[in-house]
Structure formats: C-alpha cells, structure tokens
Design a protein around this motif. Structure first.
Motif, PDB file in Angstrom:
ATOM      1  N   THR A  78      -0.237  27.805   5.837  1.00  0.00           N
ATOM      2  CA  THR A  78      -1.611  28.274   5.746  1.00  0.00           C
ATOM      3  C   THR A  78      -1.796  29.003   4.426  1.00  0.00           C
ATOM      4  O   THR A  78      -0.840  29.609   3.925  1.00  0.00           O
ATOM      5  CB  THR A  78      -1.961  29.230   6.913  1.00  0.00           C
ATOM      6  OG1 THR A  78      -1.035  30.308   6.930  1.00  0.00           O
ATOM      7  CG2 THR A  78      -1.972  28.503   8.234  1.00  0.00           C
ATOM      8  N   PRO A  79      -2.979  28.896   3.859  1.00  0.00           N
ATOM      9  CA  PRO A  79      -4.072  28.049   4.314  1.00  0.00           C
ATOM     10  C   PRO A  79      -3.857  26.593   3.909  1.00  0.00           C
ATOM     11  O   PRO A  79      -3.293  26.307   2.857  1.00  0.00           O
ATOM     12  CB  PRO A  79      -5.290  28.631   3.580  1.00  0.00           C
ATOM     13  CG  PRO A  79      -4.716  29.188   2.304  1.00  0.00           C
ATOM     14  CD  PRO A  79      -3.337  29.692   2.668  1.00  0.00           C
ATOM     15  N   THR A  80      -4.318  25.712   4.751  1.00  0.00           N
ATOM     16  CA  THR A  80      -4.425  24.290   4.433  1.00  0.00           C
ATOM     17  C   THR A  80      -5.847  23.888   4.782  1.00  0.00           C
ATOM     18  O   THR A  80      -6.316  24.165   5.884  1.00  0.00           O
ATOM     19  CB  THR A  80      -3.414  23.438   5.211  1.00  0.00           C
ATOM     20  OG1 THR A  80      -2.082  23.820   4.831  1.00  0.00           O
ATOM     21  CG2 THR A  80      -3.597  21.954   4.930  1.00  0.00           C
ATOM     22  N   THR A  81      -6.506  23.251   3.827  1.00  0.00           N
ATOM     23  CA  THR A  81      -7.919  22.925   3.986  1.00  0.00           C
ATOM     24  C   THR A  81      -8.138  21.448   3.703  1.00  0.00           C
ATOM     25  O   THR A  81      -7.566  20.903   2.756  1.00  0.00           O
ATOM     26  CB  THR A  81      -8.769  23.784   3.016  1.00  0.00           C
ATOM     27  OG1 THR A  81      -8.460  25.161   3.248  1.00  0.00           O
ATOM     28  CG2 THR A  81     -10.249  23.554   3.217  1.00  0.00           C
ATOM     29  N   PHE A  82      -8.963  20.826   4.529  1.00  0.00           N
ATOM     30  CA  PHE A  82      -9.306  19.413   4.374  1.00  0.00           C
ATOM     31  C   PHE A  82     -10.799  19.299   4.094  1.00  0.00           C
ATOM     32  O   PHE A  82     -11.607  19.951   4.744  1.00  0.00           O
ATOM     33  CB  PHE A  82      -8.982  18.630   5.647  1.00  0.00           C
ATOM     34  CG  PHE A  82      -7.519  18.562   5.953  1.00  0.00           C
ATOM     35  CD1 PHE A  82      -6.762  17.482   5.527  1.00  0.00           C
ATOM     36  CD2 PHE A  82      -6.894  19.586   6.656  1.00  0.00           C
ATOM     37  CE1 PHE A  82      -5.396  17.423   5.802  1.00  0.00           C
ATOM     38  CE2 PHE A  82      -5.535  19.526   6.936  1.00  0.00           C
ATOM     39  CZ  PHE A  82      -4.785  18.454   6.516  1.00  0.00           C
ATOM     40  N   LEU A  83     -11.135  18.435   3.138  1.00  0.00           N
ATOM     41  CA  LEU A  83     -12.532  18.098   2.868  1.00  0.00           C
ATOM     42  C   LEU A  83     -12.741  16.675   3.364  1.00  0.00           C
ATOM     43  O   LEU A  83     -12.019  15.754   2.964  1.00  0.00           O
ATOM     44  CB  LEU A  83     -12.842  18.216   1.377  1.00  0.00           C
ATOM     45  CG  LEU A  83     -14.303  18.012   0.988  1.00  0.00           C
ATOM     46  CD1 LEU A  83     -15.203  19.054   1.665  1.00  0.00           C
ATOM     47  CD2 LEU A  83     -14.470  18.078  -0.523  1.00  0.00           C
ATOM     48  N   ILE A  84     -13.716  16.516   4.246  1.00  0.00           N
ATOM     49  CA  ILE A  84     -13.968  15.235   4.923  1.00  0.00           C
ATOM     50  C   ILE A  84     -15.376  14.772   4.571  1.00  0.00           C
ATOM     51  O   ILE A  84     -16.324  15.573   4.620  1.00  0.00           O
ATOM     52  CB  ILE A  84     -13.809  15.409   6.449  1.00  0.00           C
ATOM     53  CG1 ILE A  84     -12.385  15.896   6.762  1.00  0.00           C
ATOM     54  CG2 ILE A  84     -14.141  14.121   7.189  1.00  0.00           C
ATOM     55  CD1 ILE A  84     -12.187  16.401   8.162  1.00  0.00           C
ATOM     56  N   ASN A  85     -15.506  13.496   4.209  1.00  0.00           N
ATOM     57  CA  ASN A  85     -16.827  12.980   3.825  1.00  0.00           C
ATOM     58  C   ASN A  85     -17.664  12.597   5.051  1.00  0.00           C
ATOM     59  O   ASN A  85     -17.205  12.713   6.188  1.00  0.00           O
ATOM     60  CB  ASN A  85     -16.700  11.821   2.818  1.00  0.00           C
ATOM     61  CG  ASN A  85     -16.090  10.561   3.403  1.00  0.00           C
ATOM     62  OD1 ASN A  85     -15.973  10.380   4.617  1.00  0.00           O
ATOM     63  ND2 ASN A  85     -15.684   9.651   2.521  1.00  0.00           N
ATOM     64  N   LYS A  86     -18.874  12.124   4.797  1.00  0.00           N
ATOM     65  CA  LYS A  86     -19.821  11.781   5.860  1.00  0.00           C
ATOM     66  C   LYS A  86     -19.339  10.632   6.732  1.00  0.00           C
ATOM     67  O   LYS A  86     -19.837  10.421   7.834  1.00  0.00           O
ATOM     68  CB  LYS A  86     -21.179  11.389   5.258  1.00  0.00           C
ATOM     69  CG  LYS A  86     -21.879  12.506   4.532  1.00  0.00           C
ATOM     70  CD  LYS A  86     -23.148  11.991   3.872  1.00  0.00           C
ATOM     71  CE  LYS A  86     -23.813  13.032   3.023  1.00  0.00           C
ATOM     72  NZ  LYS A  86     -25.005  12.509   2.343  1.00  0.00           N
ATOM     73  N   HIS A  87     -18.365   9.877   6.236  1.00  0.00           N
ATOM     74  CA  HIS A  87     -17.842   8.712   6.959  1.00  0.00           C
ATOM     75  C   HIS A  87     -16.570   9.044   7.735  1.00  0.00           C
ATOM     76  O   HIS A  87     -15.912   8.147   8.261  1.00  0.00           O
ATOM     77  CB  HIS A  87     -17.591   7.566   5.986  1.00  0.00           C
ATOM     78  CG  HIS A  87     -18.782   7.241   5.149  1.00  0.00           C
ATOM     79  ND1 HIS A  87     -19.920   6.652   5.652  1.00  0.00           N
ATOM     80  CD2 HIS A  87     -19.032   7.478   3.833  1.00  0.00           C
ATOM     81  CE1 HIS A  87     -20.818   6.527   4.684  1.00  0.00           C
ATOM     82  NE2 HIS A  87     -20.295   7.023   3.579  1.00  0.00           N
ATOM     83  N   GLY A  88     -16.203  10.335   7.763  1.00  0.00           N
ATOM     84  CA  GLY A  88     -15.033  10.748   8.525  1.00  0.00           C
ATOM     85  C   GLY A  88     -13.716  10.510   7.818  1.00  0.00           C
ATOM     86  O   GLY A  88     -12.660  10.459   8.459  1.00  0.00           O
ATOM     87  N   GLU A  89     -13.750  10.373   6.491  1.00  0.00           N
ATOM     88  CA  GLU A  89     -12.539  10.138   5.711  1.00  0.00           C
ATOM     89  C   GLU A  89     -12.107  11.428   5.018  1.00  0.00           C
ATOM     90  O   GLU A  89     -12.941  12.164   4.492  1.00  0.00           O
ATOM     91  CB  GLU A  89     -12.791   9.075   4.649  1.00  0.00           C
ATOM     92  CG  GLU A  89     -13.197   7.741   5.238  1.00  0.00           C
ATOM     93  CD  GLU A  89     -13.787   6.794   4.201  1.00  0.00           C
ATOM     94  OE1 GLU A  89     -13.573   5.573   4.356  1.00  0.00           O
ATOM     95  OE2 GLU A  89     -14.457   7.250   3.257  1.00  0.00           O
ATOM     96  N   ILE A  90     -10.804  11.673   5.023  1.00  0.00           N
ATOM     97  CA  ILE A  90     -10.272  12.834   4.313  1.00  0.00           C
ATOM     98  C   ILE A  90     -10.298  12.529   2.820  1.00  0.00           C
ATOM     99  O   ILE A  90      -9.662  11.578   2.361  1.00  0.00           O
ATOM    100  CB  ILE A  90      -8.843  13.168   4.771  1.00  0.00           C
ATOM    101  CG1 ILE A  90      -8.855  13.562   6.249  1.00  0.00           C
ATOM    102  CG2 ILE A  90      -8.250  14.281   3.901  1.00  0.00           C
ATOM    103  CD1 ILE A  90      -7.486  13.738   6.867  1.00  0.00           C
TER     104      ILE A  90
END
Length: 162
Positions: free
Chosen positions: A126-138
């Motif tokens: 931690t911290p680990t952060t994911f950014l996900i687009n509108k299509h559900g893709e990392i």
C-alpha cells in the motif's frame, strides 16, 4: 515500389505495437462499504474509476489521501468516481474513524477477507492505485504515490474518450 514496401512494413509494425497494448479488464468484485451497503464493480460501468488500496497504518497512504480527495473533487461531476479499499489487516474501527475525521467524499470499502485485493493482482503493498477507463479496463497501476499531475492528465484523456 520502395515507398509501398516501407509503408507496408510501417503499418505492420504499428499493428503489432497496438496488439501489444491490450488492456486487462478490471476484475468483477463485490464489496461492503463503511455504511454497510453492498456494492460491486458493475456499478462502475461508464465511469472512469480510481480504486485506491490503502491502510490507516501506511504513512504514504495517509500522506497522499488529501491529493486523492482533491482528485476526486476535481473530476467527480464529469463521470469520475473513487473507491478507497481498506486492506484486510486494517481494523474497521480505525478505517471508519479515519474516513469520518478526514471527511472522505468517496466510498470506502472494508476488504475484511482480502478478496478485493486478491482479485486485483493480488495487491500486496500500500498504497496501490488502479485507474480504470469507462470500458472497465485497467489503464494504469500505481504502486506507491502517483505523480498527481500526470494522473490528472490521464484522467482528462479518459473522460474525453467515448
């Protein structure tokens, strides 16, 4: 003739490069929010999501939280949302107190069994952060504190995409 051959080679190279850019889908997860409400990743459809794994005992997590809040507040009215996922070893009372005293403006999940962290990787630091687009893709995974200026630029790009 040489120009056509070079163009053909260039196009093949571009196609090969693009096929290597396939993005992983975010896992389908269910979780419980601090208020006891059940939620799932299905509710993220059509949104740009920032999913932040953190702990109250993590100095970097606590230090970056004001910038996570600022990021959320900056983009929240434009199809962006944030989920803070407290790690399984973090006592729920500590998480609840932290969220209340810091006025966290986004949903906070308690990952009691560690299943959400496991589905995402597993997340071990931690911290680990994911950014996900509108299509559900990392789109991006950050281990440690992100460069927030670059993160904001990427969020702007993702919000502009169809």
């Amino acid at each position: 003739m040489l120009t056509r051959r070079l163009l053909s080679t260039a196009l093949l190279a571009c196609a090969a490069a693009l096929s290597g850019c396939a993005r992983d889908r975010a896992p389908e997860v269910s979780y419980v929010l601090l208020n006891g409400q059940k939620a799932s990743s299905q509710q993220w459809a059509g949104k740009v999501m920032l999913v932040n794994f953190w702990a109250t005992s993590c100095a970097t997590c606590v230090g970056e939280m004001p910038r996570i809040i600022a990021t959320h507040n900056k983009f929240k009215g434009r199809g962006f949302d944030t989920l803070a996922v407290a790690m399984s070893y973090d006592p729920p009372a500590f998480v609840s107190r932290f969220a209340e005293t810091r006025g966290l403006p986004f949903n906070v999940a308690i990952d009691n069994m560690g299943s959400v962290a496991q589905a995402f990787g597993p997340v071990q630091m931690t911290p680990t952060t994911f950014l996900i687009n509108k299509h559900g893709e990392i789109v991006k995974r950050y281990v440690g504190e992100p460069d927030f200026a670059a993160l904001h630029g990427l969020i702007e790009q993702l919000l502009a995409e169809g």
